[in-house]
Write a protein that holds these residues in place. Structure first.
Motif, short mmCIF file in Angstrom:
data_model
loop_
_atom_site.label_atom_id
_atom_site.label_comp_id
_atom_site.label_asym_id
_atom_site.label_seq_id
_atom_site.Cartn_x
_atom_site.Cartn_y
_atom_site.Cartn_z
N LEU A 1 -1.07 -26.36 9.36
CA LEU A 1 0.20 -25.70 9.04
C LEU A 1 0.57 -25.89 7.57
O LEU A 1 0.99 -24.95 6.90
CB LEU A 1 1.31 -26.22 9.95
N ILE B 1 -6.53 -22.94 15.04
CA ILE B 1 -6.04 -24.22 15.58
C ILE B 1 -6.65 -24.46 16.96
O ILE B 1 -7.08 -25.58 17.26
CB ILE B 1 -4.50 -24.23 15.62
N GLU B 2 -6.69 -23.42 17.78
CA GLU B 2 -7.31 -23.58 19.10
C GLU B 2 -8.75 -24.07 18.95
O GLU B 2 -9.20 -24.94 19.70
CB GLU B 2 -7.27 -22.25 19.87
N VAL C 1 2.03 -22.69 18.77
CA VAL C 1 1.19 -23.76 18.23
C VAL C 1 1.37 -25.04 19.04
O VAL C 1 0.39 -25.68 19.44
CB VAL C 1 1.50 -24.01 16.74
N TYR D 1 0.42 -16.38 11.11
CA TYR D 1 0.39 -17.18 12.33
C TYR D 1 -0.68 -16.66 13.30
O TYR D 1 -1.41 -17.44 13.91
CB TYR D 1 1.74 -17.15 13.05
N VAL E 1 -3.27 -30.30 13.37
CA VAL E 1 -2.24 -29.26 13.41
C VAL E 1 -1.33 -29.36 12.19
O VAL E 1 -1.03 -28.36 11.53
CB VAL E 1 -1.43 -29.31 14.72
N ILE F 1 -3.43 -19.37 14.59
CA ILE F 1 -3.41 -19.95 15.94
C ILE F 1 -4.81 -20.02 16.56
O ILE F 1 -5.18 -21.07 17.10
CB ILE F 1 -2.38 -19.24 16.83
N TYR G 1 6.22 -18.47 16.81
CA TYR G 1 4.82 -18.84 16.60
C TYR G 1 4.60 -20.35 16.59
O TYR G 1 3.56 -20.83 17.05
CB TYR G 1 4.26 -18.18 15.34
N LEU G 2 5.56 -21.12 16.09
CA LEU G 2 5.40 -22.57 16.16
C LEU G 2 5.46 -23.06 17.61
O LEU G 2 4.80 -24.03 17.96
CB LEU G 2 6.44 -23.28 15.28
#
Length: 162
Positions: free
Chosen positions: A45, A24-25, A152, A17, A41, A21, A148-149
Motif C-alpha cells: 500500500l 496482494i492476493e 484488502v 486498487y 500489505v 488487490i 477498496y481498503l
C-alpha cells in the motif's frame, strides 16, 4: 515468486486498487504467518500510493499494540476508544477523518499527519486490530479508499489463522 509489484500511478485511484488487490492476493497466497502478511500489505500500500504512514495495530490485552508498518516511528500502544485507531476499534467501523486536528482526542503520533482512514480487522465477529493509513494532506481519503481498503483487509484477514 517475485515480490516486485507492478506500480500504476497514471490511472484513477479505483483502477490502482483494482490492479493492486490481485497482486496482494498473490503475495499472501500460501503464507499463513499473519505478521509477515501484514508487513507485505503495509509495504504494498505504501509503495503504490506513497501515503505518509501505513500500518497495523493489533489488539493485545485490551489495547492496540503497534504491528508492521511503513513510515516514520509511531505510537506503540493505544487504549480502546482513544484517538482514531482506538475509536475505530471500539466502534468496529471504518473512520475517515478529513482533518485529524478536528477529531476529538486525536493522538498525534506524527505532526505531519493531516488526514487519516482507519479500518477495523474483524475475524469471527471480533476486532483483532486495525489498519491505519495517514496522509500529509487534508481530506485525502474518501469512499473509494474505504471500499477498496476493506477488500484488502478481507484478503488479509482470510489468511489469518488463530
Amino acid at each position: 515468486m517475485a515480490e516486485d509489484l507492478m506500480i500504476i500511478r497514471t490511472t484513477t485511484k479505483a483502477e490502482q486498487y483494482q490492479s493492486l488487490i490481485p497482486q496482494i492476493e498473490g503475495l499472501l497466497m500460501g503464507e499463513t504467518d499473519f505478521v509477515a502478511n501484514m508487513a507485505n500489505v503495509a509495504a504494498a500500500l505504501k509503495e503504490q500510493f506513497n501515503w505518509f504512514w501505513v500500518g497495523f495495530y493489533l489488539v493485545k490485552n485490551d489495547e492496540l499494540v503497534l504491528g508492521p508498518f511503513q513510515g516514520p516511528v509511531a505510537c506503540t500502544r493505544i487504549k480502546k476508544g482513544k484517538g482514531v485507531c482506538g475509536s475505530s476499534w471500539a466502534q468496529m467501523k471504518t473512520l475517515i477523518v478529513p482533518d485529524v486536528d478536528e477529531f476529538p482526542g486525536h493522538i498525534a503520533c506524527a505532526s505531519a499527519s493531516k488526514s487519516e482512514i482507519v479500518l477495523p480487522l474483524i475475524k469471527d465477529g471480533e476486532a483483532i486490530g486495525v489498519l491505519d493509513v495517514d496522509s500529509e494532506f487534508l481530506n485525502h481519503f474518501d469512499e473509494t479508499d474505504h471500499i477498496y481498503l476493506e477488500k484488502v483487509i478481507t484478503v488479509l484477514v482470510n489468511q489469518y489463522i488463530k
